[in-house]
Design a protein around this motif. Sequence first.
Motif, PDB file in Angstrom:
ATOM      1  N   VAL A 219      -1.169   4.556 -11.509  1.00 12.92           N
ATOM      2  CA  VAL A 219      -1.248   3.360 -10.670  1.00 12.92           C
ATOM      3  C   VAL A 219      -1.930   3.714  -9.353  1.00 12.92           C
ATOM      4  O   VAL A 219      -1.582   4.714  -8.705  1.00 12.92           O
ATOM      5  N   ILE A 220      -2.890   2.878  -8.956  1.00 14.04           N
ATOM      6  CA  ILE A 220      -3.624   3.067  -7.701  1.00 14.04           C
ATOM      7  C   ILE A 220      -3.200   1.985  -6.719  1.00 14.04           C
ATOM      8  O   ILE A 220      -3.210   0.796  -7.055  1.00 14.04           O
ATOM      9  N   VAL A 221      -2.834   2.400  -5.496  1.00  9.70           N
ATOM     10  CA  VAL A 221      -2.367   1.468  -4.471  1.00  9.70           C
ATOM     11  C   VAL A 221      -3.125   1.713  -3.168  1.00  9.70           C
ATOM     12  O   VAL A 221      -3.794   2.740  -2.996  1.00  9.70           O
ATOM     13  N   THR A 222      -3.012   0.753  -2.259  1.00  8.58           N
ATOM     14  CA  THR A 222      -3.669   0.882  -0.956  1.00  8.58           C
ATOM     15  C   THR A 222      -2.942   1.916  -0.097  1.00  8.58           C
ATOM     16  O   THR A 222      -1.710   2.060  -0.157  1.00  8.58           O
ATOM     17  N   SER A 223      -3.730   2.629   0.717  1.00 11.52           N
ATOM     18  CA  SER A 223      -3.145   3.648   1.597  1.00 11.52           C
ATOM     19  C   SER A 223      -2.707   3.078   2.936  1.00 11.52           C
ATOM     20  O   SER A 223      -1.875   3.683   3.624  1.00 11.52           O
ATOM     21  N   GLY A 224      -3.296   1.951   3.338  1.00 13.49           N
ATOM     22  CA  GLY A 224      -2.987   1.376   4.646  1.00 13.49           C
ATOM     23  C   GLY A 224      -3.746   2.017   5.782  1.00 13.49           C
ATOM     24  O   GLY A 224      -3.578   1.627   6.950  1.00 13.49           O
ATOM     25  N   LEU A 225      -4.617   2.991   5.474  1.00 10.96           N
ATOM     26  CA  LEU A 225      -5.318   3.722   6.518  1.00 10.96           C
ATOM     27  C   LEU A 225      -6.602   3.048   6.980  1.00 10.96           C
ATOM     28  O   LEU A 225      -7.218   3.505   7.949  1.00 10.96           O
TER      29      LEU A 225
END
Length: 284
Positions: A219-225
């Motif tokens: 699963v690939i998710v956003t890092s928020g960076l």
Amino acid sequence: MKGTVLWRYRVGLTSGVLMILSLHLISSGVKPGDIASRPAGLMLTALSPVQEAIDRVAHGSTGFVREYFDLVDVRRDNERLKAELAELKTKQSQLAELETENRHLSELLDLRDVLGGSSIAANVIGSDANGLARTLVISQGAANGLRPGMAVLSVQGVVGKVIAVSPHASRVLIIDDHNSALDSFDQRTRARGIVAGVVDDGLTMKYVERSQDVRPGDVIVTSGLDGIFPRGLLIGAIKGVSGEGPGMFLNVTITPAVDFRGLEQVLVVTQMPEQPGTQPAPKG
């Protein structure tokens, strides 16, 4: 000569005489059983089938007319019932659609509560028509506080970001556009990369080093960076990994979590939630 003429028309003359005699007897009040009444009785007997036929035709005509108007009434009632049924089906369809929209809106509101920060729901009212860019048009704009650079989400995952606004509408660049890019990581191994769209369709994860452990199904998710998307939002799952070809990086393909063409409602993040260990993006 006269005898010949009388003989020739004997039937008609006899019938006429009998008819006159019958009328005379009826008008003069002949009692039943009198000898004089017998020819009149014979005449009435002879004429009764004709009278019955006339009565049947008259009653038949009346019945036909009555049945015709009854059929007209039945047809009118059928048309009315069909119209009422069509109206009922339309109302049922509208009610079902309203219930679906309310459910989607409720899910978006639940997502907003989970995210924290500030956000606003919008309907998808259009998409790109020329195919040069993969974009959506949503029903909220500058009048509602939207501006370019804001993240756009759905209950399924990340949709894209706002790239242009008008007072009451905005255009969103979808993450499967080749001009899109967002910082992300593998939820299992924390391997980082940049997710971008590809020209042929779909997503790719760039700059994943060959030494990283990434596998199909991760699963690939956003890092928020990147200061646009809150951390931990679902992007998709790895479809394939290949180390073929020169270079330092793997070829990683991703299946998006969102059905971009089937979107009806989205959530626009108007203010990023506070995230531990990250600095909020400067407003501009």
